[in-house]
Write an enzyme that holds these catalytic residues in place. Structure first.
Site, PDB file in Angstrom:
ATOM      1  N   ARG A  37      36.552  12.657  37.472  1.00  0.00           N
ATOM      2  CA  ARG A  37      36.246  11.284  37.044  1.00  0.00           C
ATOM      3  C   ARG A  37      37.335  10.309  37.488  1.00  0.00           C
ATOM      4  O   ARG A  37      37.221   9.106  37.271  1.00  0.00           O
ATOM      5  CB  ARG A  37      36.054  11.221  35.524  1.00  0.00           C
ATOM      6  CG  ARG A  37      34.811  11.955  35.065  1.00  0.00           C
ATOM      7  CD  ARG A  37      33.598  11.020  35.031  1.00  0.00           C
ATOM      8  NE  ARG A  37      32.437  11.673  35.604  1.00  0.00           N
ATOM      9  CZ  ARG A  37      31.436  11.033  36.207  1.00  0.00           C
ATOM     10  NH1 ARG A  37      31.449   9.720  36.319  1.00  0.00           N
ATOM     11  NH2 ARG A  37      30.419  11.690  36.673  1.00  0.00           N
ATOM     12  N   HIS A  67      40.562  18.429  47.045  1.00  0.00           N
ATOM     13  CA  HIS A  67      39.416  17.511  47.087  1.00  0.00           C
ATOM     14  C   HIS A  67      39.713  16.326  46.175  1.00  0.00           C
ATOM     15  O   HIS A  67      40.058  16.498  45.019  1.00  0.00           O
ATOM     16  CB  HIS A  67      38.156  18.254  46.621  1.00  0.00           C
ATOM     17  CG  HIS A  67      36.867  17.564  46.965  1.00  0.00           C
ATOM     18  ND1 HIS A  67      36.615  16.249  46.637  1.00  0.00           N
ATOM     19  CD2 HIS A  67      35.757  18.000  47.608  1.00  0.00           C
ATOM     20  CE1 HIS A  67      35.399  15.916  47.075  1.00  0.00           C
ATOM     21  NE2 HIS A  67      34.861  16.958  47.677  1.00  0.00           N
ATOM     22  N   TYR A  70      35.369  12.724  43.362  1.00  0.00           N
ATOM     23  CA  TYR A  70      34.214  12.243  44.136  1.00  0.00           C
ATOM     24  C   TYR A  70      33.711  10.882  43.657  1.00  0.00           C
ATOM     25  O   TYR A  70      32.838  10.287  44.253  1.00  0.00           O
ATOM     26  CB  TYR A  70      33.076  13.268  44.142  1.00  0.00           C
ATOM     27  CG  TYR A  70      32.700  13.802  42.780  1.00  0.00           C
ATOM     28  CD1 TYR A  70      31.968  13.038  41.895  1.00  0.00           C
ATOM     29  CD2 TYR A  70      33.090  15.086  42.392  1.00  0.00           C
ATOM     30  CE1 TYR A  70      31.641  13.510  40.639  1.00  0.00           C
ATOM     31  CE2 TYR A  70      32.768  15.573  41.143  1.00  0.00           C
ATOM     32  CZ  TYR A  70      32.048  14.782  40.270  1.00  0.00           C
ATOM     33  OH  TYR A  70      31.740  15.262  39.033  1.00  0.00           O
ATOM     34  N   HIS A 107      35.309  11.969  50.033  1.00  0.00           N
ATOM     35  CA  HIS A 107      34.024  11.387  50.396  1.00  0.00           C
ATOM     36  C   HIS A 107      34.294   9.965  50.864  1.00  0.00           C
ATOM     37  O   HIS A 107      34.894   9.189  50.119  1.00  0.00           O
ATOM     38  CB  HIS A 107      33.087  11.362  49.188  1.00  0.00           C
ATOM     39  CG  HIS A 107      32.726  12.726  48.687  1.00  0.00           C
ATOM     40  ND1 HIS A 107      31.868  12.924  47.626  1.00  0.00           N
ATOM     41  CD2 HIS A 107      33.083  13.959  49.110  1.00  0.00           C
ATOM     42  CE1 HIS A 107      31.730  14.227  47.427  1.00  0.00           C
ATOM     43  NE2 HIS A 107      32.462  14.878  48.301  1.00  0.00           N
ATOM     44  N   GLU A 142      34.523  13.976  54.596  1.00  0.00           N
ATOM     45  CA  GLU A 142      33.448  14.959  54.423  1.00  0.00           C
ATOM     46  C   GLU A 142      32.135  14.408  54.973  1.00  0.00           C
ATOM     47  O   GLU A 142      31.816  13.232  54.785  1.00  0.00           O
ATOM     48  CB  GLU A 142      33.301  15.303  52.927  1.00  0.00           C
ATOM     49  CG  GLU A 142      32.234  16.373  52.687  1.00  0.00           C
ATOM     50  CD  GLU A 142      32.292  17.010  51.302  1.00  0.00           C
ATOM     51  OE1 GLU A 142      33.258  16.766  50.549  1.00  0.00           O
ATOM     52  OE2 GLU A 142      31.348  17.755  50.980  1.00  0.00           O
ATOM     53  N   ASP A 176      30.026  19.933  55.430  1.00  0.00           N
ATOM     54  CA  ASP A 176      29.366  20.534  54.270  1.00  0.00           C
ATOM     55  C   ASP A 176      27.954  20.929  54.701  1.00  0.00           C
ATOM     56  O   ASP A 176      27.159  20.071  55.104  1.00  0.00           O
ATOM     57  CB  ASP A 176      29.342  19.514  53.119  1.00  0.00           C
ATOM     58  CG  ASP A 176      28.777  20.093  51.830  1.00  0.00           C
ATOM     59  OD1 ASP A 176      27.665  20.665  51.869  1.00  0.00           O
ATOM     60  OD2 ASP A 176      29.427  19.954  50.787  1.00  0.00           O
ATOM     61  N   HIS A 179      25.150  19.192  52.840  1.00  0.00           N
ATOM     62  CA  HIS A 179      25.068  17.767  53.164  1.00  0.00           C
ATOM     63  C   HIS A 179      24.486  17.517  54.554  1.00  0.00           C
ATOM     64  O   HIS A 179      23.640  16.643  54.724  1.00  0.00           O
ATOM     65  CB  HIS A 179      26.450  17.115  53.075  1.00  0.00           C
ATOM     66  CG  HIS A 179      27.055  17.140  51.700  1.00  0.00           C
ATOM     67  ND1 HIS A 179      28.320  16.667  51.435  1.00  0.00           N
ATOM     68  CD2 HIS A 179      26.569  17.582  50.523  1.00  0.00           C
ATOM     69  CE1 HIS A 179      28.585  16.828  50.146  1.00  0.00           C
ATOM     70  NE2 HIS A 179      27.549  17.379  49.565  1.00  0.00           N
ATOM     71  N   HIS A 211      32.413  23.427  54.006  1.00  0.00           N
ATOM     72  CA  HIS A 211      31.883  23.717  52.674  1.00  0.00           C
ATOM     73  C   HIS A 211      30.592  24.496  52.861  1.00  0.00           C
ATOM     74  O   HIS A 211      29.660  23.990  53.493  1.00  0.00           O
ATOM     75  CB  HIS A 211      31.579  22.424  51.909  1.00  0.00           C
ATOM     76  CG  HIS A 211      32.800  21.709  51.431  1.00  0.00           C
ATOM     77  ND1 HIS A 211      32.771  20.400  50.996  1.00  0.00           N
ATOM     78  CD2 HIS A 211      34.068  22.143  51.280  1.00  0.00           C
ATOM     79  CE1 HIS A 211      33.996  20.059  50.617  1.00  0.00           C
ATOM     80  NE2 HIS A 211      34.793  21.093  50.786  1.00  0.00           N
ATOM     81  N   ASP A 224      21.508  15.776  48.145  1.00  0.00           N
ATOM     82  CA  ASP A 224      22.793  16.377  47.785  1.00  0.00           C
ATOM     83  C   ASP A 224      22.739  17.177  46.488  1.00  0.00           C
ATOM     84  O   ASP A 224      23.347  16.809  45.500  1.00  0.00           O
ATOM     85  CB  ASP A 224      23.889  15.293  47.705  1.00  0.00           C
ATOM     86  CG  ASP A 224      25.276  15.901  47.529  1.00  0.00           C
ATOM     87  OD1 ASP A 224      25.387  17.145  47.521  1.00  0.00           O
ATOM     88  OD2 ASP A 224      26.240  15.127  47.399  1.00  0.00           O
ATOM     89  N   HIS A 226      23.399  21.110  45.525  1.00  0.00           N
ATOM     90  CA  HIS A 226      23.808  22.427  46.035  1.00  0.00           C
ATOM     91  C   HIS A 226      23.040  23.543  45.340  1.00  0.00           C
ATOM     92  O   HIS A 226      22.702  23.434  44.170  1.00  0.00           O
ATOM     93  CB  HIS A 226      25.301  22.652  45.801  1.00  0.00           C
ATOM     94  CG  HIS A 226      26.185  21.602  46.425  1.00  0.00           C
ATOM     95  ND1 HIS A 226      27.542  21.689  46.432  1.00  0.00           N
ATOM     96  CD2 HIS A 226      25.884  20.435  47.057  1.00  0.00           C
ATOM     97  CE1 HIS A 226      28.055  20.639  47.049  1.00  0.00           C
ATOM     98  NE2 HIS A 226      27.066  19.852  47.425  1.00  0.00           N
ATOM     99  N   GLU A 256      30.868  25.827  47.249  1.00  0.00           N
ATOM    100  CA  GLU A 256      30.761  24.854  46.146  1.00  0.00           C
ATOM    101  C   GLU A 256      29.388  25.021  45.518  1.00  0.00           C
ATOM    102  O   GLU A 256      28.643  24.063  45.334  1.00  0.00           O
ATOM    103  CB  GLU A 256      30.871  23.422  46.673  1.00  0.00           C
ATOM    104  CG  GLU A 256      32.143  23.072  47.395  1.00  0.00           C
ATOM    105  CD  GLU A 256      32.079  21.674  48.001  1.00  0.00           C
ATOM    106  OE1 GLU A 256      31.120  21.374  48.743  1.00  0.00           O
ATOM    107  OE2 GLU A 256      32.976  20.889  47.705  1.00  0.00           O
TER     108      GLU A 256
HETATM  109 ZN    ZN Z   1      27.584  17.794  47.625  1.00  0.00          ZN
HETATM  110 FE    FE Z   2      31.128  19.429  49.810  1.00  0.00          FE
HETATM  111 FE    FE Z   3      32.745  16.938  48.410  1.00  0.00          FE
END
Ligand code: ZN
Ligand code: FE
Ligand code: FE
Length: 280
Positions: A37, A67, A70, A107, A142, A176, A179, A211, A224, A226, A256
């Site tokens: 967050r 990472h 996000y 991102h 990414e 990814d 993605h 990823h 998006d 996963h 992920e």
């Molecule tokens: Zn994702």
């Molecule tokens: Fe990813």
């Molecule tokens: Fe990511």
């Protein structure tokens, strides 16, 4: 030696992540630099880092991927949101110097109606304000699913960001699998073609991490979401072809997928196999 691992929780520190990685047969891993967050990060515990670095060396854990939260938006229309993203990226990169030689993935952001060209400019401006010649981290953009106004769903957008960054040797890309498939790059039917396209537009020398995720949605959905390896629309065989591809197999691969540790351990085992043999 294939480098495969997964996303781990960083809440108990680096040594703990290293131990978890080894317990599931991983020799790399990814972690959030702070609460996703985007709240304030704890100061790093130098004793923990030292213990981790000794452990990692002993156990053969190589490069790792940090990472960014996000929720950061480095190309927001709102000045305050953009500044916050810049401050967070800068603070994370300062902290990454405790673990020199690793990767920091983020991102690119969402342009929220300003247009992708404006988004690209804002992201590159942020990077130019933050990157320094003496840093020891490679910053990765990414590849995104192209959800909403996300920047980075097309290879051209990532190339355009890097093109505007002055310290290009500090920049790379993290691909990814969920993605790119979601964005319309068919890694199932034509992995060779996608890699060729990546090479033509960005350059495969920029590709530094992968990823590995399956996807809950069909090709080109821009959603998006996963999925566990082999349970989605990409499938185990296509993901194995990614991991064992001669142009990719030296890279760190991070799962992920929606899993706990035993699920990750099983997926790492599955991905190491090729033609019924386990590739170390
Ligand atoms: Zn994702
Ligand atoms: Fe990813
Ligand atoms: Fe990511």
């Amino acid at each position: 030696m294939l480098k495969i691992g997964c996303h781990l929780s960083s809440s108990k520190g680096f040594l703990h992540m290293g131990e978890e990685a080894v317990s599931i047969g991983a020799n790399t891993f990814q972690f959030f630099t702070r609460n996703p967050r985007g709240s304030k990060a704890k100061e790093l515990d130098e004793k923990d880092i030292k213990a981790y670095l000794d452990f990692a060396k002993e156990q053969g854990i190589g490069i790792v991927v940090a990472h960014a939260p996000y929720t950061l938006n480095a190309c927001s229309k709102d000045d305050r949101v953009r500044e916050f993203a810049g401050e967070t990226l800068q603070d994370d990169l300062r902290r990454m110097e405790y673990l020199p030689g690793n990767l920091y993935n983020f991102h690119p952001g969402s342009h929220v109606g300003q247009g992708s060209q404006k988004g690209i400019e804002l992201i590159a401006d942020q990077l130019n304000a933050i990157l320094t010649p003496d840093m020891h981290t490679t910053v990765l953009l990414e590849t995104m699913a192209g959800k909403g106004s996300e920047v980075g769903g097309r290879f051209e957008e990532l190339a355009a960001i890097i093109e505007r960054v002055e310290l290009k040797d500090k920049m790379g890309v993290c691909l990814d699998t969920c993605h790119v498939f979601d964005a319309g790059y068919d890694i199932v039917g034509d992995l060779e073609g996608v890699l060729k396209e990546f090479d033509r537009v960005i350059g495969l020398d920029r590709l530094r991490a992968v990823h590995v995720n399956d996807t809950k949605n069909p090709f080109c959905s821009h959603k998006d979401r996963h999925e566990k390896i082999g349970e989605g629309h990409i499938g185990l065989e296509a993901l194995r072809r990614v991991v064992h591809h001669p142009l990719l197999r030296e890279l760190p691969f991070c799962l992920e997928t929606p899993n706990e540790l035993p699920g990750y351990a099983a997926e790492i085992r599955l991905l190491r196999e090729q033609d019924g043999e386990t590739i170390r």
